[in-house]
Design an enzyme around this catalytic site. Structure first.
Site, PDB file in Angstrom:
ATOM      1  N   GLN A  72      -0.601  -1.488  -1.281  1.00  0.00           N
ATOM      2  CA  GLN A  72      -0.895  -1.189  -2.680  1.00  0.00           C
ATOM      3  C   GLN A  72       0.074  -1.922  -3.597  1.00  0.00           C
ATOM      4  O   GLN A  72       1.284  -1.886  -3.395  1.00  0.00           O
ATOM      5  CB  GLN A  72      -0.802   0.331  -2.885  1.00  0.00           C
ATOM      6  CG  GLN A  72      -1.220   0.803  -4.260  1.00  0.00           C
ATOM      7  CD  GLN A  72      -2.701   0.526  -4.538  1.00  0.00           C
ATOM      8  OE1 GLN A  72      -3.557   0.748  -3.698  1.00  0.00           O
ATOM      9  NE2 GLN A  72      -2.985   0.016  -5.721  1.00  0.00           N
ATOM     10  N   LYS A 131      -9.122   6.324  -3.183  1.00  0.00           N
ATOM     11  CA  LYS A 131      -9.538   5.570  -1.994  1.00  0.00           C
ATOM     12  C   LYS A 131      -9.692   6.504  -0.793  1.00  0.00           C
ATOM     13  O   LYS A 131     -10.660   6.411  -0.032  1.00  0.00           O
ATOM     14  CB  LYS A 131      -8.492   4.492  -1.656  1.00  0.00           C
ATOM     15  CG  LYS A 131      -8.600   3.234  -2.477  1.00  0.00           C
ATOM     16  CD  LYS A 131      -7.457   2.259  -2.163  1.00  0.00           C
ATOM     17  CE  LYS A 131      -7.507   1.068  -3.105  1.00  0.00           C
ATOM     18  NZ  LYS A 131      -6.313   0.208  -3.012  1.00  0.00           N
ATOM     19  N   ASP A 134      -8.794  -6.435   1.723  1.00  0.00           N
ATOM     20  CA  ASP A 134      -8.700  -6.834   0.318  1.00  0.00           C
ATOM     21  C   ASP A 134      -9.204  -8.265   0.118  1.00  0.00           C
ATOM     22  O   ASP A 134      -9.606  -8.628  -0.981  1.00  0.00           O
ATOM     23  CB  ASP A 134      -7.238  -6.751  -0.154  1.00  0.00           C
ATOM     24  CG  ASP A 134      -6.954  -5.468  -0.931  1.00  0.00           C
ATOM     25  OD1 ASP A 134      -7.904  -4.867  -1.462  1.00  0.00           O
ATOM     26  OD2 ASP A 134      -5.777  -5.076  -1.003  1.00  0.00           O
TER      27      ASP A 134
END
Lengths: 334, 334
Positions: A137, A93, A160
């Site tokens: 995460q 990422k 997200d």
């Protein structure tokens, strides 16, 4: 060690699917046989499409920076504990952010941190105007309440797209969710950029997870598809899947979807990334999809491979969501 | 005046359905012929079931009051302007509240009120601890933003269950929405109390409105059904509906669902309430469902009538949601 099902299939897959005696994931055929097989399906190249998208995003970010006198775009990642997979994923990422011109901030907390400590980090990023997206995460350590931690992320920075408010607005007509979850958004982008018509088509989504299946179904319906979600309580999934134009497999069971699940000429998007034992591989395992690729590629008109299918799209869509968020923050979202 | 379709069908129905040339709502058969027809379907008596539920609620409220030293339960209704239908509906809500022991508060604002005035009333009820549920009666005058007004209702008092946060949690696994929208909840109660198994069954919901179709589909899936939402862009709805075990019709087009849409032995829940011209009726019109009842009753194993089907359940579920809210506020929700 082909054939030892419990070890081989569904390491991460839901037990309820694995327990079903009526379904037979493909055990005999490994995808490596593929090179020796003729198939007619067009391979949807997720890696190539994701690269195109990242290029577009990089260009847009350059324009945005010149419009805002060099204002920064930031994505913050919160990582609790050190899981090897999470670290790898966070690393990729960060790399992707750097390539398009997004600053990535990272907070690593030890595995024994308290939930309050994580919440404080999230709140700090909520208040930071240089941060446009916040990721926590997964997995979190067991002593933390995932729902509470995710609920702490400001809806305006929930790149997200997992916040229930986001999901609610995605489901509702006449509403616009601030963000669409990355993997489902990636699936739809793959279809659109491969010129697969969605409107008026029948689609099955296999699996109803909060992060893929459920939002994917909503998004497909927003695109005017007629959607059925097939799940572990569906008696005869094949009967339904073999009638539809597009199949999205997002269930987490290796090779569950066989050739006879697919209508000839259908389009197949395979979201699964399942490790199966492979003594010939350096790590002792390899990753395969929820679809038995070889059988799928002989029935479908187009299909995504593993890897280089949906995977690369997820990060591209994360960058896109972060860019959208920054544009919104700077009052420039068109 | 049977046969004049634009006048007769879908006064309130979505234009896009009415414009479809491939679908033929039943025009020749009025439900009044029913008395002369033999049919085998069990009639699901929504009026009777709703009465049972209201009785249960009244008893629970009596217990709750004795547990809390007589604390009150309150439902607030905000009515803007004077629409005849809204007034009738509000009146029946108030009556139902009174019967079970819920105090109903009402604010009537003139049709030319500002949005801010409505928002202030909503905020007042949000802050009032004797109010456990807030309803804003639709339709609102055109100069108001429905989304903003509804968003102002505290999620803890959103007994209609229309808040996107509610809808999001309803869609997500592992989440519990504070409230389930009343009409969909009523449909599921009708099925459960009629001993219709939902788990593992295939269901079609026709229509995808925010207040019925969409949450009904979510609720059915939570009950482990395999759900397909059929909507105005579905090419051949009949092909799908005639394969499934349960049909929920919530589209707002009179007599759209014909006998050939229904699998023999299926269960049919008809949410539609559509006015059709009827010169023999005192008002010049009568109310019929989305399902051609006569044809449906000859194919289905069980079916809801209009009236006395889903209608009475909506208010019963509103009372149930208000009671749940009060129990939550008093820390007594089990």
């Amino acid at each position: 060690m082909i054939g030892r099902r419990p070890a081989m299939f569904g390491w991460n897959g839901p037990k309820i699917w694995r327990d079903r005696k009526d379904l037979q994931p493909c055990q005999a055929i490994l995808d490596e046989d593929l090179a020796k097989t003729e198939f007619t399906a067009r391979i949807i190249d997720g890696k190539l499409i994701a690269e195109e998208i990242r290029q577009e995003i990089a260009e847009e970010i350059m324009r945005l920076k010149s419009q805002t006198n060099g204002k920064v775009l930031g994505l913050a990642v919160v990582l609790v504990g050190s899981y090897k997979d999470s670290e790898t994923y966070v690393r990729s990422k960060k790399k992707a952010c750097k390539e398009v011109g997004i600053i990535s901030l990272e907070e690593n907390l030890p595995v024994d941190s308290s939930e309050e400590e994580v919440l404080n980090i999230v709140r700090k990023f909520n208040d930071d105007p240089s941060v446009h997206g916040i990721l926590v995460q997964l997995p979190l350590p067991k002593h933390m309440n995932e729902e509470r931690v995710f609920a702490a992320i400001s809806v305006e920075k929930d790149v997200d797209g997992f916040h229930p408010l986001n999901i609610g607005k995605l489901a509702m007509q006449g509403r616009t969710p601030p963000f669409v979850p990355c993997t489902p958004r990636g699936c739809i982008e793959l279809l659109l950029r491969s010129n697969v018509e969605i409107k008026g088509k029948r689609v099955v989504v296999i699996g109803r997870s909060n992060i893929v299946g459920t939002p994917a179904a909503m998004l497909l319906q927003r695109n005017q598809a007629t959607v059925t979600i097939v799940h572990s309580y569906t008696p005869n999934p094949t009967e339904i899947t073999c009638e539809v134009d597009i199949v999205i497999a997002a269930v987490g069971v290796a090779h569950l979807v066989r050739g006879d699940w697919i209508k000839p000429g259908a389009v197949v998007i395979d979201v699964g990334i399942n490790p199966i034992e492979d003594p010939s591989a350096k790590k002792g395992y390899r990753l395969v999809g929820d679809v038995c690729f070889k059988e799928g590629a002989m029935k479908a008109s187009a299909i995504t491979p593993i890897p280089a299918g949906v995977g690369p799209m997820t990060i591209a869509m994360l960058l896109r969501n972060t860019l959208d968020s920054a544009k919104r923050a700077y009052g420039l979202l068109d």
